[in-house]
Design an enzyme around this catalytic site. Sequence first.
Site, PDB file in Angstrom:
ATOM      1  CB  ALA A   1      19.797 -20.016  10.753  1.00  0.00           C
TER       2      ALA A   1
ATOM      3  N   GLY B   1      12.305 -17.010  16.952  1.00  0.00           N
ATOM      4  CA  GLY B   1      13.561 -17.105  16.199  1.00  0.00           C
ATOM      5  C   GLY B   1      13.327 -17.922  14.936  1.00  0.00           C
ATOM      6  CG  PHE B   2      16.577 -18.593  12.257  1.00  0.00           C
ATOM      7  CD1 PHE B   2      16.459 -18.078  10.978  1.00  0.00           C
ATOM      8  CD2 PHE B   2      17.527 -18.038  13.101  1.00  0.00           C
ATOM      9  CE1 PHE B   2      17.266 -17.033  10.540  1.00  0.00           C
ATOM     10  CE2 PHE B   2      18.342 -16.995  12.682  1.00  0.00           C
ATOM     11  CZ  PHE B   2      18.209 -16.499  11.397  1.00  0.00           C
ATOM     12  N   GLY B   3      13.492 -21.217  14.294  1.00  0.00           N
ATOM     13  CA  GLY B   3      12.668 -22.419  14.412  1.00  0.00           C
ATOM     14  C   GLY B   3      11.209 -22.092  14.665  1.00  0.00           C
TER      15      GLY B   3
ATOM     16  CB  VAL C   1       8.228 -18.883  28.559  1.00  0.00           C
ATOM     17  CG1 VAL C   1       7.973 -20.253  29.168  1.00  0.00           C
ATOM     18  CG2 VAL C   1       7.184 -18.572  27.495  1.00  0.00           C
TER      19      VAL C   1
ATOM     20  CD  GLU D   1      31.025 -14.825  10.646  1.00  0.00           C
ATOM     21  OE1 GLU D   1      30.752 -15.523   9.669  1.00  0.00           O
ATOM     22  OE2 GLU D   1      30.204 -14.565  11.535  1.00  0.00           O
TER      23      GLU D   1
ATOM     24  CG  ASP E   1      20.598 -22.879  18.361  1.00  0.00           C
ATOM     25  OD1 ASP E   1      20.653 -23.568  17.326  1.00  0.00           O
ATOM     26  OD2 ASP E   1      21.165 -21.776  18.481  1.00  0.00           O
TER      27      ASP E   1
ATOM     28  N   GLY F   1       9.156 -18.642  21.325  1.00  0.00           N
ATOM     29  CA  GLY F   1      10.360 -18.245  20.579  1.00  0.00           C
ATOM     30  C   GLY F   1      10.022 -17.844  19.159  1.00  0.00           C
TER      31      GLY F   1
END
Length: 431
Positions: A318, A16-18, A82, A173, A302, A14
Amino acid sequence: MDTYLQRPRIVIVGGGFGGLEAARGLKDLPVSITVIDRQNHHCFQPLLYQVATAVLSPADIAWPIRGILRSQPNARVIMAEVTGIDAAAKIVHTDSIDLPYDYLVLATGATHSYFGHDEWEVDAPGLKRISDATELRRRLLIAFEQAELTEDGAKQRSLLTFVIVGAGPTGVEMAGAIAEVALQTLPPEFREVDPRSARIILIEAGPRVLPSFPENLSAYTRKSLEKMGVEVMTSTRVTKCDKAGVDIEGGRIDAHTVIWAAGVVASPAAKWLGAPADGAGRVEVLTDLSVPGHPNIFAVGDTAAVFYGDGKSVPGIAPAAKQMGRYVAKLITSSVLKTPKPAAFAYKHQGDLATIGHKIAVVKLPNPDFALKGFIGWLFWSLAHVYFLIGIRNRFVVAFTWMWQLITLQRGARIISAAPKGAHYTLEDDT
Ligand SMILES: Cc1cc2nc3c(=O)[nH]c(=O)nc-3n(C[C@H](O)[C@H](O)[C@H](O)COP(=O)(O)OP(=O)(O)OC[C@H]3O[C@@H](n4cnc5c(N)ncnc54)[C@H](O)[C@@H]3O)c2cc1C
């Protein structure tokens, strides 16, 4: 011998942010890092709704993962999906190759949950990836184009009805932004149909919008949305989504465009390992974010269930993913260098933010008395989001685009991209 085989091998699933935060935290360590992602880019999900509503372009909020890690020689990037993990053999299986690891970080995020009705997805797509945002933008803009062409009143009403299911930050939003498209951006450009006649309906099963915010900010948000022309329905459950609209308890809404913003479910990371998971499928990790029974496997962001304070669940946002990624990098560093292990992971909540329109937002910071709303809230929200974007070009482009929109009410990214093969809602289908 290949350096990859000589050094401790850290596989991060991943980008992403993590995952990226974990990779960056290991920058100076003599290890071989492999970041695997099924996409070639990192996506700044908090601004996806702006791509879906034609303010920003995809490249303004997404960056190639290779580019982000280009100056980190101990990291390589693999684009692959994966599919499973053999924890006994310490191997990650992907759709193309198998990768051995000494340490494994699972940062595979979450996706939409349709509460057991996955068949709704085709008619009520959610917003998670760039491709979701461009698809929603296509549906939104096509609805106005078709409404301009039809003389059938009922069909026109359905085309100009937009239902958003779920009134968390993303739903709010989206509803606010669609209202602005219909009421501000498009009216001068259409001749046969009046885009201001559009109905934008925000449906929430719970009793209030933005349930994670304090009640006064929820009430302010509802009032602001209603002022902008959004119909807000709370305590209303959607019981079915189909091509022509939604069923709600005790009624039906015909709508050409339905957007799902109601729930999330974690990636299958827990299933890959047979690890304990909570109701949302998140791996129930230990206090050092390792997976029970697997001290060298960690889950962050997440896809991990983590608690803080008096037992509250760490939210799927995030900053939380980044804090976890950073922590795991420290932990792996201590293990590789054989230095003392850091104390248990401790989450610091930095606040909750949501925009309602292009110049209204609500902000709640952890200090109990500190909240912002309206234009001041929006300025705070804008600065925070520009600050967290990657790269000077994107910060500049996004800040300039927002200023331009503030002055002109224009949305420049109104591109209707080709429909995916077999997609619903093409011009050809419906006219
Ligand atoms: C529309 C939307 C708006 C949001 N707004 C906000 C906001 O305003 N503020 C905020 O703080 N948070 C917001 N969030 C939440 C925030 O984006 C997430 O909490 C954050 O992205 C979690 O980071 P992560 O690293 O756990 O997962 P992600 O950032 O989702 O990254 C997961 C990565 O794993 C990859 N991946 C998944 N499965 C596989 C696989 N099998 N093989 C290979 N790669 C895989 C994915 O491609 C992805 O790149 C929003 C989310 C969404 C969807």
